[in-house]
Scaffold this active site. Structure first.
Site, PDB file in Angstrom:
ATOM      1  N   GLU A  55      40.608  91.375  27.847  1.00 51.80           N
ATOM      2  CA  GLU A  55      41.616  92.320  28.703  1.00 51.80           C
ATOM      3  C   GLU A  55      42.861  92.768  29.075  1.00 51.80           C
ATOM      4  OE1 GLU A  55      41.521  90.185  31.730  1.00 51.80           O
ATOM      5  OE2 GLU A  55      40.083  88.743  31.735  1.00 51.80           O
TER       6      GLU A  55
HETATM    7  C1  LIG Z   1      34.022  89.225  22.130  1.00 50.44           C
HETATM    8  C2  LIG Z   1      34.287  90.462  23.658  1.00 50.44           C
HETATM    9  C3  LIG Z   1      34.460  89.901  24.848  1.00 50.44           C
HETATM   10  C4  LIG Z   1      34.122  90.529  26.157  1.00 50.44           C
HETATM   11  N1  LIG Z   1      34.237  90.005  27.041  1.00 50.44           N
HETATM   12  C5  LIG Z   1      33.799  90.602  27.777  1.00 50.44           C
HETATM   13  C6  LIG Z   1      33.732  89.688  29.596  1.00 50.44           C
HETATM   14  O1  LIG Z   1      33.441  88.929  29.919  1.00 50.44           O
HETATM   15  N2  LIG Z   1      33.574  90.618  30.835  1.00 50.44           N
HETATM   16  C7  LIG Z   1      34.045  92.511  30.446  1.00 50.44           C
HETATM   17  O2  LIG Z   1      33.832  93.392  31.964  1.00 50.44           O
HETATM   18  N3  LIG Z   1      34.105  92.390  29.229  1.00 50.44           N
HETATM   19  C8  LIG Z   1      34.276  92.599  27.614  1.00 50.44           C
HETATM   20  N4  LIG Z   1      34.281  92.834  26.836  1.00 50.44           N
HETATM   21  C9  LIG Z   1      35.461  94.000  27.030  1.00 50.44           C
HETATM   22  C10 LIG Z   1      36.980  94.546  26.429  1.00 50.44           C
HETATM   23  O3  LIG Z   1      37.676  93.630  27.997  1.00 50.44           O
HETATM   24  C11 LIG Z   1      36.522  95.772  26.238  1.00 50.44           C
HETATM   25  O4  LIG Z   1      36.711  95.693  24.946  1.00 50.44           O
HETATM   26  C12 LIG Z   1      38.295  96.804  26.450  1.00 50.44           C
HETATM   27  O5  LIG Z   1      38.770  96.575  27.978  1.00 50.44           O
HETATM   28  C13 LIG Z   1      38.651  97.897  25.331  1.00 50.44           C
HETATM   29  O6  LIG Z   1      37.358  97.767  26.301  1.00 50.44           O
HETATM   30  P1  LIG Z   1      36.447  99.215  24.861  1.00 50.44           P
HETATM   31  O7  LIG Z   1      36.510  98.269  23.677  1.00 50.44           O
HETATM   32  O8  LIG Z   1      35.545 100.173  25.247  1.00 50.44           O
HETATM   33  O9  LIG Z   1      37.911 100.077  24.024  1.00 50.44           O
HETATM   34  P2  LIG Z   1      38.250 101.635  24.697  1.00 50.44           P
HETATM   35  O10 LIG Z   1      38.290 101.976  26.177  1.00 50.44           O
HETATM   36  O11 LIG Z   1      37.277 102.362  24.050  1.00 50.44           O
HETATM   37  O12 LIG Z   1      39.361 101.974  23.738  1.00 50.44           O
HETATM   38  C14 LIG Z   1      39.890 102.166  22.433  1.00 50.44           C
HETATM   39  C15 LIG Z   1      41.439 102.025  21.643  1.00 50.44           C
HETATM   40  O13 LIG Z   1      42.047 102.831  22.124  1.00 50.44           O
HETATM   41  C16 LIG Z   1      43.337 102.622  23.395  1.00 50.44           C
HETATM   42  N5  LIG Z   1      43.243 103.137  24.828  1.00 50.44           N
HETATM   43  C17 LIG Z   1      42.073 103.034  25.560  1.00 50.44           C
HETATM   44  N6  LIG Z   1      42.531 104.046  26.911  1.00 50.44           N
HETATM   45  C18 LIG Z   1      43.819 104.162  26.478  1.00 50.44           C
HETATM   46  C19 LIG Z   1      45.384 105.061  26.774  1.00 50.44           C
HETATM   47  N7  LIG Z   1      44.711 105.549  28.392  1.00 50.44           N
HETATM   48  N8  LIG Z   1      46.540 105.075  26.598  1.00 50.44           N
HETATM   49  C20 LIG Z   1      46.570 104.200  25.382  1.00 50.44           C
HETATM   50  N9  LIG Z   1      45.186 103.460  24.323  1.00 50.44           N
HETATM   51  C21 LIG Z   1      44.095 104.120  24.595  1.00 50.44           C
HETATM   52  C22 LIG Z   1      42.498 101.281  22.923  1.00 50.44           C
HETATM   53  O14 LIG Z   1      43.905 100.374  23.478  1.00 50.44           O
HETATM   54  C23 LIG Z   1      41.905 100.489  22.734  1.00 50.44           C
HETATM   55  O15 LIG Z   1      42.877 100.254  21.551  1.00 50.44           O
HETATM   56  C24 LIG Z   1      34.487  91.934  25.529  1.00 50.44           C
HETATM   57  C25 LIG Z   1      34.943  91.976  24.224  1.00 50.44           C
HETATM   58  C26 LIG Z   1      34.758  91.855  23.340  1.00 50.44           C
HETATM   59  C27 LIG Z   1      34.485  92.620  21.673  1.00 50.44           C
END
Ligand SMILES: Cc1cc2nc3c(=O)[nH]c(=O)nc-3n(C[C@H](O)[C@H](O)[C@H](O)COP(=O)(O)OP(=O)(O)OC[C@H]3O[C@@H](n4cnc5c(N)ncnc54)[C@H](O)[C@@H]3O)c2cc1C
Length: 595
Positions: A440
């Site tokens: 989220e």
């Molecule tokens: C168990 C689980 C359940 C999930 N359930 C759902 C679901 O039901 N539906 C769905 O659509 N998604 C779901 N997700 C996905 C989840 O919402 C994403 O993992 C989350 O939005 C973060 O995206 P990412 O993991 O690609 O991280 P990334 O976007 O790759 O980010 C990696 C890190 O970089 C930081 N970061 C990224 N961009 C910036 C920025 N501009 N400035 C500063 N920091 C930044 C982030 O804070 C994070 O710490 C789920 C994930 C997991 C692991």
């Protein structure tokens, strides 16, 4: 695992601090007398502790199984528990009566959600995500879509999911590639891969309704070209019954650190059939409407895991005999004293309670703003509550889950080596809680949302209103000696938050990296101040009861934990202020290749 639902604390917050009886003019509140709410809390407590909690460990150990026919089997007992959940009407508690819901206030529903998440976080995510899909259709769907989907989602007969994330696109949804091609009959063919979709496939409900973000062919690049679609797993027939199999499949499950009982799915859309929700290219805006609710739900997951972890730690600390009290034996007949006599064990337990109880109050207060923002007949009240919801949501999500994870870690520490083994539930709470800091919108992104968007909105109207509300509380109670530690601590923290806000206004605009560098400290400073306000309000109520002659030990404990918060948790505010004022220079100084 034994879990004791905190019914007394919920009733205290709803009845005595927030006084929900005062809001009989809002939809649903007239029916929510404290007498009824107390009955609901008691029934919720029974259901969650007797039906859901016993399945928490098996969910963790057995997890979900993917089958080659693309079905997913949930852990033993989940199916029966889900049927019992639906039969008892729990998913419909806060849903709109027009769609078969019971129409109770969101803030009342929150108490059930907390208990359910403490008892079994992985299980409670199935109805949680369904509620997200329900809200998205309620906000943006056509009348026909509402009639078809909402009653079935509200009851929990059908499940729901949110399909946002793709392999190359998490935080930055502007990169999204899933494609939607109009078919000329009102439907779209949807192609693409979604990953990490919670509850994307399971054996609990008759049907699964995916809410999918996709880009219509020819739509603008970036976030302005994203639309929202309904993609049912089984396409409803003319009677609304689950019909033909849609070409949306679960291609596998993720191996993960926690919440093993919740199916985290790779979802393949192979020209699946979908229907647009709302207008073309307005998908993200629609999603954001329900995002506040979902983020508060994640903040709640943090507090819920912290509560369950704390309960286990406190029980262990009362039983485990090691060493003698520094001030003389407390269990002279036994070979040693229980570890709860040691000040350092007390520190961890008191830190935990101060954050859990303050955090719970902050959650409930913010959720009440949601009820006011949607339902108040008074435009000024609606505007103020809407401002608060927007401003406070990233704090609820980011600050509370950051702190909740520390509570889960301290709870494990209290249990020593036994906590690290899998015999006790401490490790599961810590592992399950961890995801709440990520999904989220990861917590760093919540902090950026707070400093980048929410503070400045409407010329800073929301934060100024919050400062004025705290000032008014301090002014009203500053002569009350019994409340002095609370009023003094709150006033000081609010001054520090105001100082940090001014610093951001001057330095964040001059160099945006200063705002980014300050954001997490600012979010924590905000969270600490908000909890100080909550503790001051709770102390005022508890003090009032004691002054009126109550000998209920609940009130005396509240005051003690509140004093602890002011003495030993709130002083972190000063450190956050000092850190954030150092700006971005040193933090950004090293070149990327130096890492
Ligand atoms: C168990 C689980 C359940 C999930 N359930 C759902 C679901 O039901 N539906 C769905 O659509 N998604 C779901 N997700 C996905 C989840 O919402 C994403 O993992 C989350 O939005 C973060 O995206 P990412 O993991 O690609 O991280 P990334 O976007 O790759 O980010 C990696 C890190 O970089 C930081 N970061 C990224 N961009 C910036 C920025 N501009 N400035 C500063 N920091 C930044 C982030 O804070 C994070 O710490 C789920 C994930 C997991 C692991």
């Amino acid at each position: 695992m034994t879990y004791t639902p905190p019914i007394r604390d919920h009733a205290f917050l709803l009845g005595e601090v927030l006084e929900i009886d005062r809001y009989a003019n809002l939809p649903g509140f007239a029916d929510a007398s404290m007498e009824l709410v107390t009955q609901i809390l008691e029934e919720a407590g029974k259901f969650t502790s007797q039906v859901l909690a016993p399945l928490n460990a098996v969910g963790d150990k057995v997890g979900c199984t993917w089958n080659p026919d693309h079905t997913v089997t949930t852990p033993p007992g989940f199916k029966e528990a889900y049927a019992a959940l639906v039969a008892a009407g729990w998913p419909a508690l806060g849903a709109d009566p027009a769609y078969g819901g019971q129409g109770l206030p969101h803030v009342v529903n929150l108490a059930f959600s907390e208990m359910s998440s403490s008892a079994n976080m992985a299980f409670s995510m199935y109805p949680g995500l369904t509620h997200g899909a329900y809200s998205a259709i309620l906000n943006g769907g056509s009348d026909a879509q509402k009639q078809l989907y909402l009653p079935r989602l509200a009851s929990g007969q059908w499940g729901g999911t949110m399909n946002l994330t793709e392999p190359h696109c998490g935080t930055d949804l502007g990169l999204l590639r899933t494609k939607a091609v109009p078919q000329g009959d009102g439907s779209y063919r949807i192609s693409g891969q979604k990953i990490w979709i919670s509850g994307g496939e399971h054996d609990l409900a008759q049907n699964i309704v995916h809410l999918v973000l996709a880009r219509i062919e020819g739509a603008p690049a970036g976030t302005r070209g994203i639309s929202l679609f309904i993609v049912p797993k089984l396409i409803p027939d003319a009677q609304g019954e689950p019909g033909a199999r849609n070409s949306v499949f679960c291609a596998g499950l993720e191996e993960k650190m926690g919440i093993h009982g919740n199916a985290t799915c790779v979802i393949q859309h192979e020209e699946s059939t979908g229907w647009l929700v709302g207008e073309e290219n307005r998908g993200l805006a629609l999603m954001f409407v329900m995002m506040n609710e979902a983020r508060i739900g994640v903040g709640l997951q943090g507090v819920a895991q912290a509560e369950a972890a704390y309960q286990a730690a406190a029980a262990f600390a009362r039983d485990r005999l090691q060493g003698r009290s520094l001030s003389g034996p407390k269990n002279p007949e036994g070979p040693a004293d229980p570890i709860i006599v040691h000040p350092d064990i007390r520190r961890m337990l008191m830190d935990s309670r101060a954050v859990i109880e303050g955090g719970r109050a902050f959650l409930f207060w913010t959720a009440l703003q949601g009820d006011l923002a949607h339902g108040s007949p008074d435009e000024d009240v609606r505007r103020k509550a809407g401002d608060y919801m927007a401003l406070l949501t990233p704090v609820v999500k980011g600050y509370l889950t950051d702190r909740a994870f520390r509570v889960c870690s301290d709870a494990l520490q209290v249990q020593g080596g036994a906590g690290f083994t899998e015999h006790l539930p401490a490790s599961q709470y810590l592992r399950d809680c961890r995801i709440a800091l990520i999904y989220e919108g990861a917590n760093g992104v919540q902090a950026l949302d707070l400093v980048g968007r929410k503070l400045a909105a409407e010329g800073g109207r929301a934060v100024m209103t919050f400062f004025a509300e705290v000032d008014a509380f301090v002014e009203t109670h500053k002569e009350d000696e019994a409340l002095t530690p609370f009023v003094t601590g709150l006033a000081e923290a609010k001054g520090q938050l105001q100082d940090a806000t001014m610093w951001l206004m001057h330095n964040g605009l001059a160099n945006p990296d200063n705002a980014g560098a300050a954001s997490t400290d600012y979010m924590h400073l905000f969270g600490l101040t908000a909890l100080a306000y909550m503790w001051a309000r709770m102390a005022q109520v508890a003090q009032g009861k004691i002054a009126a002659g109550s000998a209920d030990p609940f009130y005396a404990s509240k005051l003690t934990v509140g004093r602890y918060y002011m003495e030993r948790v709130l002083p972190d505010a000063g450190a956050h202020l000092a850190k954030l004022k150092t700006g971005a220079a040193t933090l950004m100084a090293l070149p990327a290749e130096a890492f």
